[in-house]
Design a protein around this motif. Structure first.
Motif, PDB file in Angstrom:
ATOM      1  N   GLY A 407       0.784  -1.223   0.000  1.00 55.98           N
ATOM      2  CA  GLY A 407       0.000   0.000   0.000  1.00 55.98           C
ATOM      3  C   GLY A 407       0.813   1.268   0.000  1.00 55.98           C
ATOM      4  N   PHE A 408       2.136   1.192   0.220  1.00 59.11           N
ATOM      5  CA  PHE A 408       2.939   2.408   0.252  1.00 59.11           C
ATOM      6  C   PHE A 408       4.146   2.332  -0.678  1.00 59.11           C
ATOM      7  N   VAL A 409       4.941   1.280  -0.582  1.00 65.45           N
ATOM      8  CA  VAL A 409       6.192   1.230  -1.336  1.00 65.45           C
ATOM      9  C   VAL A 409       5.927   1.108  -2.834  1.00 65.45           C
ATOM     10  N   PHE A 410       5.017   0.234  -3.248  1.00 62.28           N
ATOM     11  CA  PHE A 410       4.732   0.125  -4.684  1.00 62.28           C
ATOM     12  C   PHE A 410       4.204   1.441  -5.256  1.00 62.28           C
ATOM     13  N   PRO A 411       3.232   2.124  -4.604  1.00 59.25           N
ATOM     14  CA  PRO A 411       2.828   3.438  -5.126  1.00 59.25           C
ATOM     15  C   PRO A 411       3.953   4.465  -5.116  1.00 59.25           C
ATOM     16  N   MET A 412       4.852   4.414  -4.105  1.00 60.80           N
ATOM     17  CA  MET A 412       5.959   5.364  -4.098  1.00 60.80           C
ATOM     18  C   MET A 412       6.924   5.097  -5.243  1.00 60.80           C
ATOM     19  N   MET A 413       7.106   3.836  -5.608  1.00 60.96           N
ATOM     20  CA  MET A 413       7.940   3.535  -6.772  1.00 60.96           C
ATOM     21  C   MET A 413       7.263   4.016  -8.055  1.00 60.96           C
ATOM     22  N   ALA A 414       5.938   3.884  -8.116  1.00 61.76           N
ATOM     23  CA  ALA A 414       5.218   4.437  -9.266  1.00 61.76           C
ATOM     24  C   ALA A 414       5.390   5.954  -9.324  1.00 61.76           C
ATOM     25  N   ALA A 415       5.314   6.608  -8.156  1.00 66.27           N
ATOM     26  CA  ALA A 415       5.483   8.065  -8.109  1.00 66.27           C
ATOM     27  C   ALA A 415       6.874   8.468  -8.558  1.00 66.27           C
ATOM     28  N   ALA A 416       7.887   7.723  -8.119  1.00 64.65           N
ATOM     29  CA  ALA A 416       9.258   8.060  -8.498  1.00 64.65           C
ATOM     30  C   ALA A 416       9.451   7.975 -10.010  1.00 64.65           C
ATOM     31  N   THR A 417       8.957   6.918 -10.626  1.00 62.23           N
ATOM     32  CA  THR A 417       9.140   6.761 -12.062  1.00 62.23           C
ATOM     33  C   THR A 417       8.266   7.740 -12.850  1.00 62.23           C
ATOM     34  N   TYR A 418       7.175   8.202 -12.259  1.00 56.78           N
ATOM     35  CA  TYR A 418       6.281   9.133 -12.944  1.00 56.78           C
ATOM     36  C   TYR A 418       6.796  10.566 -12.881  1.00 56.78           C
ATOM     37  N   TRP A 419       7.253  11.004 -11.688  1.00 55.64           N
ATOM     38  CA  TRP A 419       7.636  12.410 -11.532  1.00 55.64           C
ATOM     39  C   TRP A 419       9.132  12.665 -11.664  1.00 55.64           C
ATOM     40  N   LEU A 420       9.947  11.613 -11.850  1.00 55.89           N
ATOM     41  CA  LEU A 420      11.383  11.838 -11.945  1.00 55.89           C
ATOM     42  C   LEU A 420      11.771  12.749 -13.115  1.00 55.89           C
ATOM     43  N   PRO A 421      11.106  12.707 -14.272  1.00 55.60           N
ATOM     44  CA  PRO A 421      11.456  13.682 -15.318  1.00 55.60           C
ATOM     45  C   PRO A 421      11.280  15.135 -14.871  1.00 55.60           C
ATOM     46  N   LEU A 422      10.328  15.393 -13.984  1.00 57.19           N
ATOM     47  CA  LEU A 422      10.141  16.756 -13.484  1.00 57.19           C
ATOM     48  C   LEU A 422      11.261  17.153 -12.529  1.00 57.19           C
ATOM     49  N   ILE A 423      11.912  16.160 -11.924  1.00 59.28           N
ATOM     50  CA  ILE A 423      13.021  16.427 -10.995  1.00 59.28           C
ATOM     51  C   ILE A 423      14.341  16.570 -11.747  1.00 59.28           C
ATOM     52  N   THR A 424      14.585  15.670 -12.675  1.00 57.56           N
ATOM     53  CA  THR A 424      15.892  15.622 -13.341  1.00 57.56           C
ATOM     54  C   THR A 424      15.897  16.267 -14.723  1.00 57.56           C
TER      55      THR A 424
END
Length: 828
Positions: A407-424
């Motif tokens: 309920g937390f780690v899998f969605p956080m991994m989805a968030a990382a792969t989704y928003w990483l272009p906005l970070i980098t």
């Protein structure tokens, strides 16, 4: 109120002006003094990932120990420290800070603003989190880490059964970290309620904001019971006040109640932001809109409400009455309903759309597979007869990890792969991320699904050897092997992020074709987010259509014409423009204040209580300096926000962000007070306590003292409304008189707090009220100083409003505390 678009300007000139005002200072010192939400949000998340790695290493040591029935890898004492620190790190140093960091980084971008409401508070929260975590890790390195479980049950954690500073490290370190959590809750609440783009109604804001609003509300109400319990247990360990000692009228179950009043809402505090991520990503991945927006909002509110009625779910075996068992069992089953509403809304969204199997969608599928299984085992544990059989077995450990990782780690991994272009600003390199997902999924289920079986076979939690149970060996060995597979998967996931950040090609704006404001900006996102703030016309556009208009200054509050950090404050309901807030710039003050609090914590750990009291002096001085930085200064004229729209700055506004923030603080403060009163009621009514010694106080004298306190505080609350210098002076005197009367009662009439829990709780409540009187006196003195400096005028209120709110709260809790204690005397 309609906000007209501004004329277009040169985008490059706006960018340069805003960058000059909003950027961090150069060099390492610039990173230390940064208060920008983008920097601090990434810093929270990066630090949380480091703690996650450390917690993962500790879990590998646990699995290595349990791989064989003799368990020769670790001795019992070290094993106890490791499993305690594993749970504490994952709960307090990874999960909560990770969701804080995501909210701090993402919310201003989604809501159409430039920063969080209180940037210095964000920085203070980070430094408290970092220092508290380092204290706990240092204790582990030196072999004095807590060893009584991440739940610190009494009497295992009292001074008799846990001598030394091991338990104190947990109590003081976690409380230090919780400053960060409460600060983030205040920040998030105020930002969502008061900083949405003009025209973005509460009922129309992105679902992630609703999830974070529910999360912050739960944190404001859920963390104070744990803080109260930690303070009481530390007082018992340090000074012998017997709150949890049954031989002197205390009760160990009081700790369990206070802990799980936090502990079970904690699960939903962690789940809600992850669910918010799901509600943001799934519609984008499926090229459609979310199904059932209103139903999801209702489900969020239901979860927030129901989660606080479940704490006894963890206490089914302690011997509570059957009627209470039935109530809490039904509530535990009922909470599955709003969770199911969200799951079916997400499935319906995928059904009506056209799902695209990008990497974020892989992790979302992993969420569905894992979290639903964890939810079903949670419903099983809600049934009392089954709970009695599975309680404190490896089955519960498996359920917990299915819920938290699913309920937390899998969605956080989805968030990382989704928003990483906005970070980098970089596109990902295909292949590694997909392989990492499959290795993680295989390793996770191979590790924890088998633990359901060992639990059903009777294997208890928190054991380091099992020499008489050879039937558990192959199951545990299999779990241990797969746990190392899981670790490899997480390492591959981190490698994928590093490869994208370093070797990825530059990505285009809005690579996902998302409709939300977080992508209506350049990539990587600038420190100020928007060159001009979105207005109503931009809210109905896609990010790709809005980005150029905002970059040209066609929104509100374009550029940085006055050379200061400004953002727009709106009304709570319909987001009507209200005033302009001027934010502080880069400063090291949060670092100094958190370091001063850290010195206090270290002095307490060392048992140097007099030095600890002295360490509070610089804390108070720095808070005074902090408040001085909020005094009205500079140009206070109205600001042109948009054509034909001029708004006052916050110094001249009646309902500023500071007032809303103080209201949020008082919600948490009031919950802390209610937690203390809960302890008074529990020990007075529920617990068959040891009879207290005869009271030595004189009734008439005590009533006279309470009367003086009440009259003085009511007078201070009344005169605070007069808004004059003489009223501030009178309020200061009244608070000092009330404080002096309380001290006189404490030293002349109150019984020895070490003799009985009744007297200890009375002393704790009196200390709580006395601290608030002291703060009220300090605030009155600050207001008096502002009058002297000419900072309070008919146009500027200064700290008057804050003092009045605090004074009314202090008066209310003092009167209520007096009534409760008088009633307790009558009952006993």
């Amino acid at each position: 109120m309609h906000v007209a678009p501004a004329p277009a300007q040169r985008a490059l000139a706006l960018h340069r002006d805003l960058t000059r005002v909003w950027r961090n200072d150069r060099g390492l010192w610039g990173q230390i003094t940064a208060v920008n939400h983008t920097t601090l949000g990434l810093r929270f998340m990066g630090t949380a990932l480091v703690f996650f790695a450390i917690g993962g290493i500790l879990s590998m040591l646990i699995r290595a120990q349990l791989a064989t029935h003799q368990g020769a890898f670790l001795d019992t004492a070290l094993y106890n420290q490791i499993f305690t620190m594993h749970g504490s790190i994952m709960m307090f140093l990874f999960a909560i800070p990770m969701l804080e960091g995501l909210g701090i980084w993402l919310l201003p971008k989604l809501l159409g603003t430039r920063d969080m409401a209180f940037p210095r508070l964000t920085a203070l929260g980070y430094w408290c989190y970092l220092f508290g975590g380092l204290i706990m890790l240092t204790a582990l390195l030196f072999g004095v880490a807590p060893h009584d479980g991440w739940f610190m049950y009494t009497p295992l954690s009292d001074a008799t059964h846990s001598p030394g500073i091991n338990a104190d490290v947990w109590l003081l370190g976690v409380t230090f970290v919780e400053i960060s959590a409460v600060a983030a809750a205040v920040e998030i609440t105020v930002t969502i309620l008061r900083q949405r783009a003009p025209g973005m109604k509460l009922t129309e804001m992105p679902l992630f904001a609703w999830y974070m609003l529910g999360t912050s509300a739960m944190m404001l109400v859920g963390f104070p019971p744990l803080i109260a319990g930690s303070v009481l247990l530390e007082l018992e360990r340090a000074f012998g006040w017997p709150f949890f000692d049954p031989t002197r009228g205390g009760d160990p179950l009081l700790w369990q109640h206070l802990f799980w009043l936090f502990g079970h809402p904690e699960v939903y505090i962690i789940f809600l932001p992850a669910a918010g991520v799901m509600s943001m990503i799934i519609p984008v991945m499926c090229r459609t809109t979310i199904l059932g927006y209103g139903a999801i909002v209702a489900a969020i509110l239901a979860l927030v409400f129901l989660s606080f009625g479940l704490w006894v779910h963890h206490m089914f075996t302690v011997g509570i009455p059957h009627m209470a068992l039935a109530f809490f069992s039904a509530a535990s089953v009922l909470v599955a309903v709003p969770t199911a509403v969200q799951v079916f809304a997400w499935i319906g969204t995928m059904w009506k759309g056209h799902p695209q199997l990008h990497l974020p969608m892989y992790h979302i599928c992993g969420f569905f597979l894992t979290f639903v299984m964890g939810g079903l085992t949670g419903v099983m544990l809600a049934i009392v007869p089954f709970n009695w059989q599975a309680h404190d077995t490896a089955f519960v450990t498996a359920h917990l990890h299915y819920v938290l990782i699913g309920g937390f780690v899998f969605p956080m991994m989805a968030a990382a792969t989704y928003w990483l272009p906005l970070i980098t600003g970089k596109a990902r390199i295909r292949g590694v991320g997909e392989a990492a997902f499959w290795v993680i999924l295989l390793g996770f289920h191979g590790t924890f699904f088998i633990m359901h079986l060992t639990g059903l076979m009777g294997m208890p939690r928190r054991i380091d050897v099992y020499p008489d149970n050879p039937e558990w060996v192959w199951l545990n060995l299999t779990s241990s092997i797969f746990s190392f597979v899981l670790t490899i998967g997480f390492a591959m996931f981190v490698l994928d992020l590093i490869l994208q950040a370093t070797l990825g090609q530059r990505t285009r704006r809005d690579p996902w074709d998302a409709p939300t404001l977080d992508w209506a900006m350049p990539v990587p996102s600038p420190s100020y987010n928007f060159a001009s703030l979105p207005i109503s016309r931009h809210l109905g556009q896609s990010a790709r259509d809005a980005v150029l208009s905002l970059a040209r200054g066609e929104g509100a509050l374009a550029g940085a014409a006055r050379g200061r950090r400004e953002l727009l404050v709106t009304s709570v309901g319909v987001a009507r423009p209200h005033h302009v807030a001027i934010l502080p710039g880069n400063t090291a003050l949060p670092l100094y204040l958190s370091a001063s609090i850290g010195v206090f914590v270290l002095m307490m750990l060392a048992g140097q209580y007099r030095l600890a009291a002295l360490a509070l002096v610089p804390v108070g001085a720095l808070i005074w300096v902090w408040a001085r930085g909020m005094a009205p200064a500079g140009d206070l004229r109205a600001v042109e926000v948009a054509p034909n729209l001029n708004l006052p700055v916050h110094h001249c506004a009646q309902h500023s962000l500071a007032r809303t923030g103080l209201a949020a603080v008082l919600v948490a403060d009031g919950t802390l007070f209610v937690s203390l009163l809960f302890g008074v009621a529990f020990l007075s009514v529920v617990t068959p306590a040891t009879p207290p010694p005869a009271a030595g106080a004189d009734t008439v004298t005590s009533l006279v003292g309470l009367g003086v306190i009440g009259i003085a505080l009511v007078l201070a609350a009344l005169v605070g409304r007069l808004n004059t210098r003489s009223a501030a002076a009178l309020g200061l005197g009244a608070n000092l008189l009330a404080l002096a009367a309380l001290l006189w009662l404490a030293f002349s009439q109150m019984d020895d707090p070490t003799a009985h829990a009744r007297d200890a709780l009375r002393a704790a409540v009196a200390g709580y009220v006395g601290l608030h009187m002291l703060v009220a006196a300090a605030m009155a003195a600050f207001v008096l100083d502002q009058f002297r400096r000419g900072e309070i005028t008919p146009q500027t209120q200064g700290a008057l409003g804050a003092w009045q709110m605090w004074q009314h709260f202090t008066t209310a809790v003092a009167l209520l505390a007096a009534l409760v204690l008088i009633a307790q005397v009558g009952v006993s």
